[in-house]
Design a protein around this motif. Structure first.
Motif, PDB file in Angstrom:
ATOM      1  N   LEU A  50     -37.220  72.259 140.461  1.00  0.00           N
ATOM      2  CA  LEU A  50     -37.324  72.401 141.903  1.00  0.00           C
ATOM      3  C   LEU A  50     -38.273  73.550 142.181  1.00  0.00           C
ATOM      4  N   VAL A  51     -39.218  73.334 143.070  1.00  0.00           N
ATOM      5  CA  VAL A  51     -40.156  74.372 143.477  1.00  0.00           C
ATOM      6  C   VAL A  51     -39.817  74.708 144.924  1.00  0.00           C
ATOM      7  N   ASP A  52     -39.301  75.914 145.107  1.00  0.00           N
ATOM      8  CA  ASP A  52     -38.812  76.348 146.419  1.00  0.00           C
ATOM      9  C   ASP A  52     -37.828  75.329 147.006  1.00  0.00           C
ATOM     10  N   GLY A  53     -36.948  74.819 146.146  1.00  0.00           N
ATOM     11  CA  GLY A  53     -35.878  73.932 146.576  1.00  0.00           C
ATOM     12  C   GLY A  53     -36.237  72.466 146.705  1.00  0.00           C
ATOM     13  N   HIS A  83     -43.187  67.030 141.992  1.00  0.00           N
ATOM     14  CA  HIS A  83     -43.826  65.822 141.471  1.00  0.00           C
ATOM     15  C   HIS A  83     -45.250  66.117 140.988  1.00  0.00           C
ATOM     16  N   ASP A  84     -45.803  67.226 141.393  1.00  0.00           N
ATOM     17  CA  ASP A  84     -47.166  67.597 140.992  1.00  0.00           C
ATOM     18  C   ASP A  84     -47.074  68.803 140.068  1.00  0.00           C
ATOM     19  N   ARG A  85     -47.161  68.552 138.796  1.00  0.00           N
ATOM     20  CA  ARG A  85     -46.997  69.620 137.804  1.00  0.00           C
ATOM     21  C   ARG A  85     -48.322  70.271 137.424  1.00  0.00           C
ATOM     22  N   HIS A  86     -49.410  69.925 138.135  1.00  0.00           N
ATOM     23  CA  HIS A  86     -50.738  70.436 137.767  1.00  0.00           C
ATOM     24  C   HIS A  86     -51.330  71.425 138.771  1.00  0.00           C
ATOM     25  N   THR A  87     -50.750  71.525 139.953  1.00  0.00           N
ATOM     26  CA  THR A  87     -51.270  72.422 140.975  1.00  0.00           C
ATOM     27  C   THR A  87     -50.799  73.853 140.728  1.00  0.00           C
ATOM     28  N   ALA A 140     -48.036  84.388 138.755  1.00  0.00           N
ATOM     29  CA  ALA A 140     -48.303  83.264 139.654  1.00  0.00           C
ATOM     30  C   ALA A 140     -49.716  82.732 139.422  1.00  0.00           C
ATOM     31  N   GLY A 141     -50.022  81.630 140.105  1.00  0.00           N
ATOM     32  CA  GLY A 141     -51.372  81.094 140.054  1.00  0.00           C
ATOM     33  C   GLY A 141     -51.607  80.101 138.935  1.00  0.00           C
ATOM     34  N   ARG A 142     -50.543  79.690 138.255  1.00  0.00           N
ATOM     35  CA  ARG A 142     -50.663  78.718 137.169  1.00  0.00           C
ATOM     36  C   ARG A 142     -49.804  77.505 137.507  1.00  0.00           C
ATOM     37  N   SER A 143     -50.066  76.387 136.860  1.00  0.00           N
ATOM     38  CA  SER A 143     -49.330  75.161 137.152  1.00  0.00           C
ATOM     39  C   SER A 143     -47.964  75.166 136.472  1.00  0.00           C
ATOM     40  N   LEU A 144     -47.096  74.283 136.937  1.00  0.00           N
ATOM     41  CA  LEU A 144     -45.775  74.155 136.339  1.00  0.00           C
ATOM     42  C   LEU A 144     -45.873  73.753 134.875  1.00  0.00           C
ATOM     43  N   ASP A 145     -46.787  72.852 134.538  1.00  0.00           N
ATOM     44  CA  ASP A 145     -46.966  72.466 133.134  1.00  0.00           C
ATOM     45  C   ASP A 145     -47.367  73.665 132.275  1.00  0.00           C
TER      46      ASP A 145
END
Length: 91
Positions: free
Chosen positions: A63-66, A70-74, A34-39
């Motif tokens: 899908l992030v937790d369903g 839209h934010d692939r950098h957080t 954990a702790g990394r972005s989707l990208d």
């Protein structure tokens, strides 16, 4: 002698693959740190699983937790579930 220090637990999140993503990854689910972005996670998955999954990830929805991501950098926290949904054909 028993070590009284508890084992270190790595914070993870779960990746779940569906349809063509499952076939390309060769599994239905896996955990990643954990702790990394989707990208960042998608890039690592593409590198570790090869070109077949990389191609799917380029066109997949996540899908992030369903919820549609839209934010692939957080950075994503531990316990998060990411669903990888390739485009579906049909009508």
């Amino acid at each position: 002698m028993i070590d009284p220090t508890p084992p270190t637990t790595t914070a993870t999140l779960t990746i779940r693959y569906f349809a063509g993503a499952r076939a390309a990854a060769g599994r239905s689910e896996e955990t990643v740190p954990a702790g990394r972005s989707l990208d960042d996670i998608a890039a690592d998955l593409a590198e570790s699983h090869g070109e077949r999954l990389a191609s799917v990830l380029k066109v997949a929805s996540f899908l992030v937790d369903g919820v549609t991501c839209h934010d692939r950098h957080t950075p994503l926290p531990a316990g998060t579930t990411i669903d990888v949904l390739p485009p579906f054909a049909g009508g």
